[in-house]
Design an enzyme around this catalytic site. Structure first.
Site: not given
Ligand code: COA
Length: 384
Positions: A156
Site C-alpha cells: 500500500c
Molecule cells: N460481515 C459480518 N461480520 C463480519 C464480516 C462481514 N463482512 N467480516 C468479519 N465479520 C465478523 C468477524 O467474523 C468477527 O466475528 P467474531 O467477533 O464472532 O469473531 C467480527 O465481525 C469482528 O471482526 P474483526 O475482523 O475483528 O472486525 P474489525 O472491527 O476489526 O474490522 C477491518 C475489520 C478489516 C475492517 C478492520 O480491522 C480494519 O480495517 N483494520 C485495518 C487494517 C487495514 O485496513 N489494513 C490494510 C492496510 S493498512
C-alpha cells in the site's frame, strides 16, 4: 538546486461499481452453497459453518460503501467470486499497462506535456501481473518516452515509495520528467470467499507527473510556464518495520513448495485489529516527526491526503496528529466510493480533493500498509 514539482495527476476508474448490498448477496449465496456441500463435515464438527456477511458490519467497521472492479460479473458470481480477465496476446497491451496508460494520459494532459517529454516511468503497486518485462517499460514504449522504466512493490505504500524514487532521480539529474503510476487490480488478490476480506478492496490506477524546475523564480506563486497548477515536493520520508500482520504469499516459488499450500493462503490476508492498533500510532508519530523536522506546524497544514484503508484508522490518525477530530476537508475520504485501492488511495484523495488550497499552503500525502511501511510527502502548492 532545482525544485521538484508535481505538475499533473491522473486517475483511471473502472466502469463497474459494486455496492456492499450486491457483495453481501453474492457471498451469502456462496456461503449457503458451501455450508450445504459440507453439511456432514460441519455436523461432525470437522469444519466450521461459514457465517453470512452483513452490510451493516461493513459500513460500520470500514466506512466502505462501494468499490470499482475490472469485472463485476465474475466477482459477484457466487460460483466464481473472482474477476474474469481475458488472457491477452504478447502483441496486446497488458491490462496493468492499459489502465496505467489511461491515468498517464490524464496526468500528461494536465501538465501540458507529451509522452516524449518523459524520461523515466516508475510503476509502484501491491501486485504486479508478471515478473518481467516491467509493466513500466511497456508503458514507456506506449507513450514514446525515453530514458528508463521499472516496476517496484512496497504494497500500500508503493505510491510514496515510488515518489521518493522519482524525487531521487530528479535531484540526482538521472531524469528530468518522471511518470509515477499505481495500477492496482486488487480484485485479483482479494479473497471474495471470506467475509473478513471480501469487502475491503477496489480497483483503480493513479498517475503523477513529477518534473524538476530549474527556473529562477524562487517566490512561491511566481512560475507562469507549464502546468497551470503545480505542487512543490518539499520533503519525503520513508520508514519500514517488519510485521507478518498483512501478507500476500503469491510468488513464483509457490508451485515448488512442499507441502503445497491452498490457493486462498496465497491471497491477501491480515490481522485487521492488530494492524489497526499498531499502524495508527506509527503513522501519526511519523507525520508529526516529519513536519517537526521541517519546522512546519501541524496547524499550518491545510490538507492531509492519507492512505485509504479504513475510515476509523484515518479518523484516529488525524486525532492523534491534530489533537482533535479532523474536519472533512482537512483529511478527505474516498473510501465510501472506492474502498481500499492499496497504493492508489492517497493519490486518488489528492487527485479528487485539492480544491480551495492557495499557493504557498502546505499539504501532506501519506501512505501506509504491509511491511509495515509508511511514507510521507510534504507538499506546498506552488502555482494555482
Ligand atoms: N460481515 C459480518 N461480520 C463480519 C464480516 C462481514 N463482512 N467480516 C468479519 N465479520 C465478523 C468477524 O467474523 C468477527 O466475528 P467474531 O467477533 O464472532 O469473531 C467480527 O465481525 C469482528 O471482526 P474483526 O475482523 O475483528 O472486525 P474489525 O472491527 O476489526 O474490522 C477491518 C475489520 C478489516 C475492517 C478492520 O480491522 C480494519 O480495517 N483494520 C485495518 C487494517 C487495514 O485496513 N489494513 C490494510 C492496510 S493498512
Amino acid at each position: 538546486m532545482g525544485r521538484i514539482l508535481i505538475t499533473g495527476t491522473g486517475l483511471f476508474t473502472p466502469p463497474d461499481s459494486v455496492s456492499n448490498a450486491e457483495l453481501v448477496v453474492s457471498l451469502g449465496q456462496a456461503n449457503e452453497a458451501w455450508n450445504g456441500k459440507h453439511r456432514a463435515e460441519i455436523e461432525r464438527g470437522e469444519l466450521e459453518a461459514r457465517d453470512l456477511p452483513s452490510e451493516k458490519f461493513i459500513e460500520r467497521a470500514s466506512g466502505i460503501g462501494h468499490r470499482y472492479v475490472m469485472d463485476k460479473q465474475g466477482v459477484l458470481d457466487p460460483t466464481r467470486l473472482r474477476p474474469h480477465l481475458r488472457s491477452r496476446t504478447e502483441d496486446e497491451l497488458s491490462i496493468q499497462a492499459e489502465i496505467g496508460l489511461a491515468a498517464a494520459n490524464e496526468a500528461l494532459a494536465q501538465a501540458g506535456r507529451k509522452g516524449e517529454d518523459v524520461d523515466a516511468v516508475i510503476v509502484g503497486c501491491s501486485n504486479l501481473q508478471r515478473a518481467y518485462p516491467a509493466v513500466a517499460i511497456e508503458i514507456q514504449a506506449a507513450i514514446g518516452a525515453s530514458g528508463f522504466a521499472y516496476d517496484m512493490n512496497v504494497a500500500c505504500s508503493s505510491a510514496t515509495f515510488s515518489i521518493q524514487n522519482a524525487v531521487d532521480a530528479l535531484r540526482s539529474g538521472s531524469a528530468k520528467c518522471v511518470l509515477v503510476l499505481n495500477p492496482e487490480i486488487t480484485s485479483g488478490h482479494n479473497n471474495f470467499a471470506l467475509r473478513e476480506f471480501h469487502f475491503i478492496f477496489g480497483d483503480a490506477c493513479t498517475a503523477l507527473l513529477l518534473e524538476r524546475d530549474d527556473s529562477e523564480a524562487d517566490t512561491v506563486g511566481d512560475r507562469t510556464e507549464g502546468s497551470p497548477e503545480s505542487w512543490e515536493i518539499l520533503d519525503t520520508r520513508l520508514v519500514t518495520t517488519f510485521s507478518n500482520n498483512i501478507r500476500n504469499d503469491a510468488g513464483y516459488l509457490n508451485p515448488c513448495e512442499e507441502p503445497e499450500r491452498e490457493s486462498f493462503e496465497l491471497l491477501f490476508r491480515q490481522n485487521g485489529r492488530t494492524v489497526f492498533k499498531e499502524v495508527c500510532p506509527l503513522v501519526s508519530k511519523h507525520i508529526r516527526g516529519h513536519l517537526a523536522d521541517r519546522s512546519i506546524e501541524v496547524s499550518d497544514v491545510k490538507r492531509f491526503w492519507l492512505h485509504q484503508a479504513n475510515l476509523g484508522m484515518n479518523k484516529l490518525i488525524m486525532r492523534k496528529i491534530l489533537g482533535r477530530d479532523a474536519l472533512p476537508n482537512e483529511a478527505p475520504v474516498i473510501l465510501d466510493e472506492y474502498a481500499n485501492t492499496s497504493s492508489a488511495g492517497s493519490v486518488i484523495a489528492f487527485h479528487n480533493h485539492r480544491d480551495g488550497i492557495a499557493a504557498g499552503d502546505y499539504g501532506v500525502l501519506c501512505s501506509f500498509g504491509a511491511g509495515y511501511s509508511v511514507g510521507s510527502v510534504i507538499l506546498r502548492k506552488f502555482t494555482d
